[in-house]
Design a protein around this motif. Structure first.
Motif, PDB file in Angstrom:
ATOM      1  N   LEU A  28      38.217   0.069 -21.146  1.00 44.87           N
ATOM      2  CA  LEU A  28      37.922   0.399 -22.467  1.00 44.87           C
ATOM      3  C   LEU A  28      37.058   1.537 -22.547  1.00 44.87           C
ATOM      4  O   LEU A  28      35.826   1.461 -22.015  1.00 44.87           O
ATOM      5  N   ASN A  51      28.780   5.449 -23.909  1.00 44.27           N
ATOM      6  CA  ASN A  51      28.600   5.758 -22.432  1.00 44.27           C
ATOM      7  C   ASN A  51      28.645   7.116 -21.852  1.00 44.27           C
ATOM      8  O   ASN A  51      28.312   7.322 -20.713  1.00 44.27           O
ATOM      9  N   ASP A  76      23.596  -5.660 -20.695  1.00 47.46           N
ATOM     10  CA  ASP A  76      24.652  -4.679 -20.379  1.00 47.46           C
ATOM     11  C   ASP A  76      25.506  -4.294 -21.223  1.00 47.46           C
ATOM     12  O   ASP A  76      25.629  -4.822 -22.439  1.00 47.46           O
ATOM     13  N   ALA A 124      33.072  -7.745 -18.023  1.00 48.56           N
ATOM     14  CA  ALA A 124      34.620  -8.110 -17.871  1.00 48.56           C
ATOM     15  C   ALA A 124      34.567  -9.194 -16.977  1.00 48.56           C
ATOM     16  O   ALA A 124      34.853 -10.252 -17.327  1.00 48.56           O
ATOM     17  N   ASN A 125      34.276  -9.153 -15.372  1.00 49.64           N
ATOM     18  CA  ASN A 125      34.533 -10.518 -14.722  1.00 49.64           C
ATOM     19  C   ASN A 125      33.350 -11.042 -14.436  1.00 49.64           C
ATOM     20  O   ASN A 125      33.220 -12.210 -13.896  1.00 49.64           O
ATOM     21  N   GLY A 126      32.262 -10.537 -15.032  1.00 49.81           N
ATOM     22  CA  GLY A 126      30.846 -11.026 -14.943  1.00 49.81           C
ATOM     23  C   GLY A 126      30.106 -10.591 -13.707  1.00 49.81           C
ATOM     24  O   GLY A 126      29.011 -11.386 -13.373  1.00 49.81           O
ATOM     25  N   ASN A 127      30.544 -10.002 -12.742  1.00 48.87           N
ATOM     26  CA  ASN A 127      29.987  -9.803 -11.548  1.00 48.87           C
ATOM     27  C   ASN A 127      28.542  -9.181 -11.651  1.00 48.87           C
ATOM     28  O   ASN A 127      27.560  -9.542 -11.021  1.00 48.87           O
ATOM     29  N   ALA A 128      28.625  -8.010 -12.428  1.00 46.92           N
ATOM     30  CA  ALA A 128      27.128  -7.327 -12.734  1.00 46.92           C
ATOM     31  C   ALA A 128      26.114  -8.320 -13.209  1.00 46.92           C
ATOM     32  O   ALA A 128      25.048  -8.418 -12.532  1.00 46.92           O
ATOM     33  N   LYS A 175      34.908  -8.226 -22.743  1.00 47.85           N
ATOM     34  CA  LYS A 175      36.479  -8.309 -22.754  1.00 47.85           C
ATOM     35  C   LYS A 175      36.834  -9.618 -22.536  1.00 47.85           C
ATOM     36  O   LYS A 175      36.789 -10.083 -21.455  1.00 47.85           O
TER      37      LYS A 175
HETATM   38  P1  5GP Z   1      31.680  -7.063 -14.395  1.00 51.23           P
HETATM   39  O1  5GP Z   1      30.853  -7.038 -13.512  1.00 51.23           O
HETATM   40  O2  5GP Z   1      31.663  -7.890 -15.634  1.00 51.23           O
HETATM   41  O3  5GP Z   1      33.324  -7.000 -14.012  1.00 51.23           O
HETATM   42  O4  5GP Z   1      31.783  -5.528 -15.241  1.00 51.23           O
HETATM   43  C1  5GP Z   1      30.818  -5.471 -15.954  1.00 51.23           C
HETATM   44  C2  5GP Z   1      30.269  -3.531 -15.519  1.00 51.23           C
HETATM   45  O5  5GP Z   1      31.583  -2.843 -15.325  1.00 51.23           O
HETATM   46  C3  5GP Z   1      29.613  -3.238 -16.570  1.00 51.23           C
HETATM   47  O6  5GP Z   1      28.262  -2.859 -16.085  1.00 51.23           O
HETATM   48  C4  5GP Z   1      30.270  -1.772 -16.831  1.00 51.23           C
HETATM   49  O7  5GP Z   1      29.641  -0.636 -16.544  1.00 51.23           O
HETATM   50  C5  5GP Z   1      31.596  -1.873 -16.266  1.00 51.23           C
HETATM   51  N1  5GP Z   1      32.599  -2.210 -16.850  1.00 51.23           N
HETATM   52  C6  5GP Z   1      33.424  -3.116 -17.047  1.00 51.23           C
HETATM   53  N2  5GP Z   1      34.776  -2.872 -17.833  1.00 51.23           N
HETATM   54  C7  5GP Z   1      34.306  -1.869 -18.548  1.00 51.23           C
HETATM   55  C8  5GP Z   1      35.278  -0.979 -19.301  1.00 51.23           C
HETATM   56  O8  5GP Z   1      36.303  -1.472 -19.846  1.00 51.23           O
HETATM   57  N3  5GP Z   1      34.937  -0.012 -19.796  1.00 51.23           N
HETATM   58  C9  5GP Z   1      33.591   0.466 -19.267  1.00 51.23           C
HETATM   59  N4  5GP Z   1      33.157   1.694 -19.974  1.00 51.23           N
HETATM   60  N5  5GP Z   1      33.023   0.106 -18.417  1.00 51.23           N
HETATM   61  C10 5GP Z   1      33.289  -1.213 -17.975  1.00 51.23           C
END
Ligand code: 5GP
Length: 206
Positions: free
Chosen positions: A32, A39, A136, A140-144, A168
């Protein structure tokens, strides 16, 4: 200018949802894009209200520091930091894993770039008596978030919870982290999205 997004001083979640629908774009790979207000170009009045809402959610929790990750988490974290009157630390991204010594480090799988990178924070800026709020832009998947929580735990500090602008909900991060017992507050939760439609999870408690 008076904030346009608040109702009785509380951010209207509807306003965030409407902004996502109006200004967001869905890209292939379940991305997204909200470059128009979060952003890339930042709607500062809106961001200020997001910060106030995060402060409201974590009122009286004893948070003394916010931790985020560069780059796109920084703006939201600073908005929340202003509202909570606490400092913000951002973890830096390093491609290689050979940084040691004066930093806490953990590895994170990138959702948007499909790579693994290291995040580091100087030991100077995290201490064992810290009560940390992780902030943050997206979940998304929570890795960050997991990588950041690991940094906090390595420092012997406490994760009070996390505050996210946009979760998401159809990806696994939120469920995974909440199951682990982490308090995760997301201002908007996207339940489903395609190029032509986007629906949100109702949040009765907001
Ligand atoms: P996760 O680690 O939860 O899979 O992803 C989170 C990180 O990925 C966030 O720090 C974010 O910057 C980036 N991210 C994940 N999904 C999206 C998205 O749909 N749009 C944007 N702009 N960033 C995302």
């Amino acid at each position: 200018m008076l904030p346009q997004y608040t109702v009785d001083g509380v951010i209207s979640i509807k306003a965030l949802e409407e902004k996502i629908i109006r200004e967001g774009t869905v890209l292939p790979g379940n991305i997204l894009k909200v470059g128009g207000f979060l952003n890339h170009r930042i709607d500062t009045a809106f961001l200020k209200e997001i910060g106030i809402e995060i402060a409201r959610l974590y009122e009286n929790t004893g948070v003394n520091k916010i931790l985020t990750i560069e780059a796109s988490g920084i703006a939201i974290a600073v908005a929340a930091g202003f509202a909570m009157n606490v400092p913000v630390v951002f973890a830096k991204k390093h491609k290689s894993s050979n940084v040691e010594g004066e930093v806490y480090s953990s590895s994170v799988e990138s959702f948007t770039h499909n790579t693994v990178y290291n995040v580091v924070v100087s030991k100077e800026y995290l201490s064992s008596d810290d009560k940390i709020l992780i902030v943050d832009d997206f979940l998304a998947n929570g890795n960050a978030l997991l990588g950041l929580a690991e940094l906090v735990e390595t420092a012997g500090a406490e994760v009070v919870g996390a505050a996210i602008a946009i979760e998401k909900g159809f990806q696994c991060g939120g469920e995974k982290l909440r199951k682990k017992g982490m308090r995760v507050e997301s201002l908007a939760i996207v339940e489903n999205m395609t190029e032509n439609s986007l629906t949100f999870r109702p949040q009765n408690n907001k």
